[in-house]
Scaffold this motif. Structure first.
Motif: not given
Length: 167
Positions: A39-48, A60-66, A68-73, A75-80
């Protein structure tokens, strides 16, 4: 205008115990840390991404949440999508093809071997077996989500947690 898909394999999960269903496996502490590094790597590449879709499996959900938190997305809007757990690569492609065209970038978090097969199908490039927590970024030029199919994408980058420095 190109569209971008980020395919993520869930991070390291606990081993399957006799009393536990495969669906219910949780991330390990190492998996949580690896997802945070990605997530920090993606954030550093300005991926949003405009949308983040995940399998309903906790790992998978927890990977997505972690991530999301790192890239500023939010987490409550993650679609399952429950079909991403055991629906095969076709379930992933169906989820992608159903995306609205106002989205320019989407992240999808799921399971192997489906995510690796999907990445290779979309790009016709040798992705190999994606390692736990890995991300493949794929762009599609001159197409919309409904037209995404075999050999329509190009790999922009592929990164795994083990390629990033330990913190």
């Amino acid at each position: 205008m190109p569209i971008t898909l980020y395919i993520v394999r869930h991070a390291k999960a606990e081993d399957r115990a006799m009393f536990m269903s495969d669906h219910d496996r949780q991330l390990t502490s190492d998996g949580i840390m690896a997802a945070a590094r990605i997530g920090r790597y993606l954030h550093g590449k300005s991926i949003a991404p405009d949308a983040l879709i995940s399998s309903t499996a906790p790992r998978a959900k927890d990977t997505a949440k972690v991530i999301a938190e790192q890239i500023g997305y939010d987490p409550a809007t993650i679609q399952l999508n429950d079909l991403l757990f055991d629906g095969g690569p076709k379930a992933y492609l169906a989820a992608i093809n159903a995306l609205p065209n106002d989205l320019k970038s989407v992240m999808i978090v799921g399971h192997n071997p489906d995510v690796s097969y999907l990445a290779e199908f979309l790009t016709h490039q040798n992705i190999g077996s994606m390692s736990k927590g890995a991300v493949v970024a794929i762009t599609f030029d001159g197409t919309n989500w409904a037209e995404v199919s075999g050999r329509t994408g190009s790999v922009v980058f592929q990164i795994a947690p083990k390629q990033l420095p330990q913190e």
